[in-house]
Design an enzyme around this catalytic site. Structure first.
Site, PDB file in Angstrom:
ATOM      1  N   HIS A   9       5.336   6.268  10.994  1.00 50.83           N
ATOM      2  CA  HIS A   9       5.022   6.660  10.167  1.00 50.83           C
ATOM      3  C   HIS A   9       4.050   7.556  10.177  1.00 50.83           C
ATOM      4  O   HIS A   9       2.599   7.262  10.101  1.00 50.83           O
ATOM      5  CB  HIS A   9       4.582   4.828   9.506  1.00 50.83           C
ATOM      6  CG  HIS A   9       4.113   3.913   8.769  1.00 50.83           C
ATOM      7  ND1 HIS A   9       3.915   5.143   7.405  1.00 50.83           N
ATOM      8  CD2 HIS A   9       3.377   3.395   7.792  1.00 50.83           C
ATOM      9  CE1 HIS A   9       3.945   4.509   6.488  1.00 50.83           C
ATOM     10  NE2 HIS A   9       3.428   3.054   6.716  1.00 50.83           N
ATOM     11  N   ARG A  21       0.899  -1.246  -0.002  1.00 47.16           N
ATOM     12  CA  ARG A  21       0.137  -0.160   0.049  1.00 47.16           C
ATOM     13  C   ARG A  21       0.881   1.580  -0.291  1.00 47.16           C
ATOM     14  O   ARG A  21       0.347   1.828  -0.382  1.00 47.16           O
ATOM     15  CB  ARG A  21      -0.615   0.525   1.150  1.00 47.16           C
ATOM     16  CG  ARG A  21      -2.302  -0.692   0.951  1.00 47.16           C
ATOM     17  CD  ARG A  21      -2.283  -1.689   2.009  1.00 47.16           C
ATOM     18  NE  ARG A  21      -1.651  -2.662   2.800  1.00 47.16           N
ATOM     19  CZ  ARG A  21      -1.873  -3.492   2.373  1.00 47.16           C
ATOM     20  NH1 ARG A  21      -2.572  -4.319   1.732  1.00 47.16           N
ATOM     21  NH2 ARG A  21      -1.427  -4.206   3.001  1.00 47.16           N
ATOM     22  N   THR A  22       2.083   1.107   0.617  1.00 47.55           N
ATOM     23  CA  THR A  22       2.850   2.184   0.926  1.00 47.55           C
ATOM     24  C   THR A  22       3.682   2.632  -0.091  1.00 47.55           C
ATOM     25  O   THR A  22       3.343   4.155  -1.279  1.00 47.55           O
ATOM     26  CB  THR A  22       3.653   2.760   2.014  1.00 47.55           C
ATOM     27  OG1 THR A  22       2.453   1.971   3.100  1.00 47.55           O
ATOM     28  CG2 THR A  22       3.550   4.004   2.718  1.00 47.55           C
ATOM     29  N   LYS A  31      25.025  -4.831  -2.019  1.00 51.66           N
ATOM     30  CA  LYS A  31      26.320  -4.906  -2.740  1.00 51.66           C
ATOM     31  C   LYS A  31      27.235  -4.384  -1.733  1.00 51.66           C
ATOM     32  O   LYS A  31      28.673  -3.950  -1.695  1.00 51.66           O
ATOM     33  CB  LYS A  31      27.311  -3.605  -4.153  1.00 51.66           C
ATOM     34  CG  LYS A  31      26.651  -4.292  -5.008  1.00 51.66           C
ATOM     35  CD  LYS A  31      27.322  -3.897  -6.425  1.00 51.66           C
ATOM     36  CE  LYS A  31      26.599  -4.377  -7.518  1.00 51.66           C
ATOM     37  NZ  LYS A  31      26.671  -3.252  -8.649  1.00 51.66           N
ATOM     38  N   ARG A  49      11.314   3.848   3.183  1.00 54.32           N
ATOM     39  CA  ARG A  49      11.329   3.104   4.064  1.00 54.32           C
ATOM     40  C   ARG A  49      12.334   2.267   4.370  1.00 54.32           C
ATOM     41  O   ARG A  49      13.088   1.493   3.666  1.00 54.32           O
ATOM     42  CB  ARG A  49      10.045   1.719   3.714  1.00 54.32           C
ATOM     43  CG  ARG A  49      10.010   0.787   4.377  1.00 54.32           C
ATOM     44  CD  ARG A  49       8.817   0.166   4.538  1.00 54.32           C
ATOM     45  NE  ARG A  49       7.145   0.797   4.642  1.00 54.32           N
ATOM     46  CZ  ARG A  49       6.251   0.197   4.739  1.00 54.32           C
ATOM     47  NH1 ARG A  49       5.986  -0.822   3.921  1.00 54.32           N
ATOM     48  NH2 ARG A  49       5.354   1.335   4.959  1.00 54.32           N
TER      49      ARG A  49
HETATM   50  C1  NCD Z   1       2.250  -0.739   8.521  1.00 55.52           C
HETATM   51  C2  NCD Z   1       3.669  -0.792   8.353  1.00 55.52           C
HETATM   52  O1  NCD Z   1       4.455  -1.139   7.118  1.00 55.52           O
HETATM   53  O2  NCD Z   1       4.040  -0.339   9.649  1.00 55.52           O
HETATM   54  N1  NCD Z   1       1.476  -1.394   6.886  1.00 55.52           N
HETATM   55  C3  NCD Z   1       1.027   0.147   6.047  1.00 55.52           C
HETATM   56  O3  NCD Z   1       2.447   1.218   5.802  1.00 55.52           O
HETATM   57  N2  NCD Z   1       0.190  -0.004   5.464  1.00 55.52           N
HETATM   58  C4  NCD Z   1       1.319  -2.421   9.011  1.00 55.52           C
HETATM   59  C5  NCD Z   1       1.828  -3.524   9.579  1.00 55.52           C
HETATM   60  O4  NCD Z   1       2.905  -3.725   8.351  1.00 55.52           O
HETATM   61  O5  NCD Z   1       1.683  -4.356   9.844  1.00 55.52           O
END
Ligand code: NCD
Length: 330
Positions: A157, A78-79, A108, A129
């Site tokens: 997040h 999703r993100t 590497k 991320r």
């Molecule tokens: C979450 C995350 O990555 O922190 N997912 C997301 O970004 N929608 C929650 C999760 O991974 O459980």
């Protein structure tokens, strides 16, 4: 006779980039702490416009010529997809290093600093991320282009918290006065950490439901207590289900456990079922940042109170609004 020509542009009246993005232009987005009420209102208003834009015409060229790098060292559906969709719907483009970090120079042995200093040469914004807490700050220290934190380990997040808050407001029409229950992995769940911090700006009651070993970290709990909110902890969903306006369910974050036997012990602790839902208010909503791995039964999806896929869509509007603000286009 002299004719006074009207200037084509009055440069004095052009809004500065700062005004366009309400203080977010050119800035990193690392933590929800950066968002006061004024900025939240701004982002939510812009997200509304983005919804209208997408529903009416689908896309525009607001970010034409702008490039975002999406660098994901942890899995994401999703993100990453919503950042890419957001960029593309606004006419910009993306360098996706999302599913394939293993094929990039990271494998590497390249450091985060060098990868960031490389990507900033190509892009106007970097979405990151990374599994380590504080990694987004490190990246921002090295980057001359804005860095957006898309999850730093069990830390924060922020863009998820913004879309979560936006969803609550869209679904229930307000934030103040609500009873919000968070269920599951409150220790490692970064979405819970960010959303909880954000909610301390509102007059809400918070209920934290978790197994003992997955309780909310003390620093965040102290933050909630300092804000003077009505707060309680419990191990049992039954204690909160009747009065909750929002049930925010989370996945137990397997990847954060050093002892997998401990994970096995708590992984199936909570499952939201249609039977449990019969005890909830008619107007209550169930949210989840997703992915789910069993904590909400699939039959709950048919319940109109299941808001998690509407929540997903809001993520794109919020990220469109943030990208436009950070890149100084409105
Ligand atoms: C979450 C995350 O990555 O922190 N997912 C997301 O970004 N929608 C929650 C999760 O991974 O459980």
């Amino acid at each position: 006779m002299t004719v006074k020509l009207k200037p084509l542009f009055n440069f004095d009246n052009l809004p500065t980039p700062e005004l366009i993005g309400n203080g977010l232009t050119g800035k990193d987005i690392l933590s929800v702490e950066q968002f006061d009420q004024d900025k939240l209102k701004y982002v939510f208003a812009r997200a509304h416009e983005m919804r209208e834009l997408v529903e009416r015409v689908g896309h525009c060229d607001l970010l034409a010529g702008k490039v975002a790098s999406c660098l994901f060292y942890e899995p994401s559906t999703r993100t990453s997809a919503s950042f890419i969709a957001a960029m593309e719907r606004l006419g910009g483009s993306v360098i996706p290093i999302t599913q394939g970090v293993q094929f990039s120079s990271v494998s590497k042995g390249e450091t985060l600093a060098d990868t960031i200093r490389t990507l900033e040469q190509y892009s106007d914004v970097i979405v990151l991320r990374h599994p380590e807490i504080g990694s987004a700050q490190v990246a921002a220290d090295y980057s001359r282009v804005p860095v957006i934190n898309a999850g730093d380990g069990a830390g924060e997040h922020p863009t998820q918290a913004l879309l979560d808050l936006f969803t609550i407001r869209e679904e229930l029409g307000r934030i103040d006065g609500l009873k919000i229950a968070m269920v599951g992995d409150l220790r490692y769940g970064r979405t819970v950490h960010s959303l909880t911090r954000l909610l301390t700006q509102y007059d809400v009651s918070l209920r934290f439901v978790s197994p003992e070993i997955l309780r909310l970290p003390l620093t965040i709990m102290n933050h909630v207590i300092d804000a003077g909110l009505d707060v309680r902890e419990t191990h049992d969903v039954a204690d909160v289900i009747k009065n909750a306006d929002v049930l925010y369910v989370t996945r137990v974050q397997k990847e954060r456990f050093t002892d997998l036997a401990q994970y096995e012990e708590v992984k199936d602790h909570y499952v939201i079922t249609p039977e449990i839902m019969t005890q909830a208010k008619e107007k209550m909503i169930v949210m989840h940042p997703l992915p789910r791995v069993g904590e909400i039964h699939y039959t709950v999806d048919h319940d109109p109170r299941a808001a998690y896929f509407r929540q997903v869509k809001n993520g794109m509007y919020i990220r469109m609004a943030l990208l436009a603000a950070v890149l100084g286009r409105a």
